[in-house]
Design a protein around this motif. Structure first.
Motif, PDB file in Angstrom:
ATOM      1  N   PHE A 344       0.788  -1.237  -0.048  1.00  0.00           N
ATOM      2  CA  PHE A 344      -0.574   0.015  -0.042  1.00  0.00           C
ATOM      3  C   PHE A 344       1.512   1.106  -0.100  1.00  0.00           C
ATOM      4  CE2 PHE A 344      -3.443  -2.724   0.927  1.00  0.00           C
ATOM      5  CZ  PHE A 344      -4.411  -2.553   0.947  1.00  0.00           C
ATOM      6  N   GLU A 349      -3.477   4.340   4.150  1.00  0.00           N
ATOM      7  CA  GLU A 349      -4.211   3.623   3.737  1.00  0.00           C
ATOM      8  C   GLU A 349      -4.346   2.169   3.538  1.00  0.00           C
ATOM      9  OE1 GLU A 349      -5.698   4.684   0.053  1.00  0.00           O
ATOM     10  OE2 GLU A 349      -4.966   6.830   1.396  1.00  0.00           O
ATOM     11  N   PHE A 350      -3.229   1.884   4.046  1.00  0.00           N
ATOM     12  CA  PHE A 350      -3.746   0.179   4.953  1.00  0.00           C
ATOM     13  C   PHE A 350      -4.593   0.529   5.666  1.00  0.00           C
ATOM     14  CE2 PHE A 350      -2.116  -3.140   7.186  1.00  0.00           C
ATOM     15  CZ  PHE A 350      -2.619  -4.279   6.431  1.00  0.00           C
TER      16      PHE A 350
END
Ligand code: GLN
Length: 403
Positions: A344, A349-350
């Motif tokens: 990622f 975001e992850f």
């Protein structure tokens, strides 16, 4: 009136202090809200999802029934202060005067901010190991202090320890240094500072005339034979240490908001003044329950640590099998991981993907660093949860794919 309003409308004040623009809301607490929105398993915020000890719940009920329902003494109910002083003697060999050296606060969170407000002037510097529990950043801003960060470096292998560079630590100390904040056992890394490390920090505190403010909230949550050493027990440190602790983690009652600061009399007097005008006092009946909690037998603490060890050893293999690199914690109840394998863009975001698509909430590593890039590959999981909660998370994490 309408004319007046329109003629001034371009000049509307924002009404906000400059201080609040310098920090964001807590990411940890935000992740709990996200977990609720998406119905995800919450391994983000560090609170137990299992029952608190029956004895202390009973003590709380009994106190309310006995009408301990008005303000306790501002700096803490005598029963609780006596118990805190007694146990610091039993656990760490530190002699404490409960009348002059203890301030009971609304959680260790309030103990920390009250302490910083009580000791810092604008321009004072406060040394903080990084990654750090996210409150310390805003705490420093609110008290006018300037944080100086010193890196804790992750181990190369799963079983190694987080370490710091002695020279880097020394460089962070100068004539403007007022205090160092030390959290051991450490959140988020699980590091338990060794005696040698504490002595090194002690020597700098003495040389530069610096106060140690220690957050020891995970004191009893230790693994692999590690030992918790209070900074105040080291020679030369009793008179320059504020020891912060509380009920939340040791007794699994994070919502009760009972914590405390133990400090020499002159510092305690200052902390008590700030505390009084911030909150007046912590919940009175829960302080009585705190006195009962601190009277639990030694077996309680052994079982507590063992219970968390079992949970750690349940979660870590799951994470490893799913592709996380885990930094094995020696204390506290979090595991920091490296998420590089998932490809990622960054930790935020992850964790967004994790909570929405996989159904597990965790804390992005960047929230523990001043510079988000330093935590961009890291994510923290809390394992202070029922085994079935950890198993439910494991099942979901099994759906992750490496990229
Ligand atoms: N210490 C806990 C954590 O790091 C949470 C504390 C809090 O949210 N006040 O998750």
């Amino acid at each position: 009136m309408a004319d007046i309003i329109s003629s001034f409308s371009n000049q509307t004040k924002q009404f906000l202090s400059d201080k609040v623009s310098q920090f964001t809301e807590s990411v940890i607490r935000e992740m709990t809200r996200q977990a609720m929105i998406y119905g995800a398993v919450n391994l983000a915020q560090g609170f137990p999802d299992f029952a608190a000890p029956a004895e202390i719940k009973q003590a709380a009920r009994a106190a309310i029934e006995a009408d301990v329902n008005q303000y306790a003494i501002t700096w803490g109910a005598k029963n609780l202060r006596d118990a805190i002083a007694r146990q610091m003697g039993v656990w760490q060999g530190i002699a404490v005067d409960p009348e002059k050296e203890v301030t009971v606060c609304c959680g260790s969170t309030e103990a920390m901010i009250s302490t910083l407000l009580a000791v810092c002037n604008a321009g004072d510097e406060v040394v903080i190991f990084e990654p750090f529990y996210e409150n310390y950043g805003p705490d420093a801003v609110l008290s006018g202090a300037r944080p100086r960060f010193v890196k804790l470096r992750p181990p190369a292998s799963d079983v190694g320890e987080w370490t710091f560079d002695e020279k880097e630590l020394r460089r962070a100390f100068d004539k403007n240094t007022k205090a160092i904040i030390l959290n051991t056992p450490n959140n988020p890394t699980g590091k338990v500072f060794t005696r040698a490390e504490l002595e090194l920090i002690r020597d700098l505190c003495v040389e530069f005339d610096v106060l140690a403010i220690t957050d020891e909230i995970y004191e009893h949550i230790l693994y692999d034979g590690t030992e918790h050493i209070s900074m105040a027990s080291l020679e030369g440190m009793r008179e320059r240490t504020v020891t912060i602790n509380g009920m939340s983690k040791t007794y699994g009652v994070t919502g009760w908001r009972v914590g405390w600061a133990v400090a020499p009399e002159n510092i305690t007097n200052a902390i008590r003044k700030v505390h009084d005008f911030l909150t007046v006092g912590a919940p009175a009946p829960l302080q009585e329950a705190g006195a009962a909690a601190l009277s639990l037998p030694a077996e309680y603490y052994a079982k507590l640590a063992e219970g968390y060890r079992v949970r750690r050893d349940r979660l870590m293999p799951t994470l490893q099998a799913a592709g996380f690199k885990c930094f094995r914690p020696r204390g506290a109840y979090y595991v920091m991981t490296d998420v590089s394998a998932f490809g990622f863009a960054d930790d935020v975001e992850f964790t967004k993907y994790l909570v929405r698509e996989i159904g597990v909430a965790a804390v992005p590593g960047s929230s523990f660093y001043r510079d988000a890039r330093d935590g961009a590959r890291q994510v923290r999981f809390a394992f202070c949860k029922k085994l079935e909660t950890l198993d439910a998370a494991a099942k979901k994490l099994g759906k992750l794919t490496r990229r």
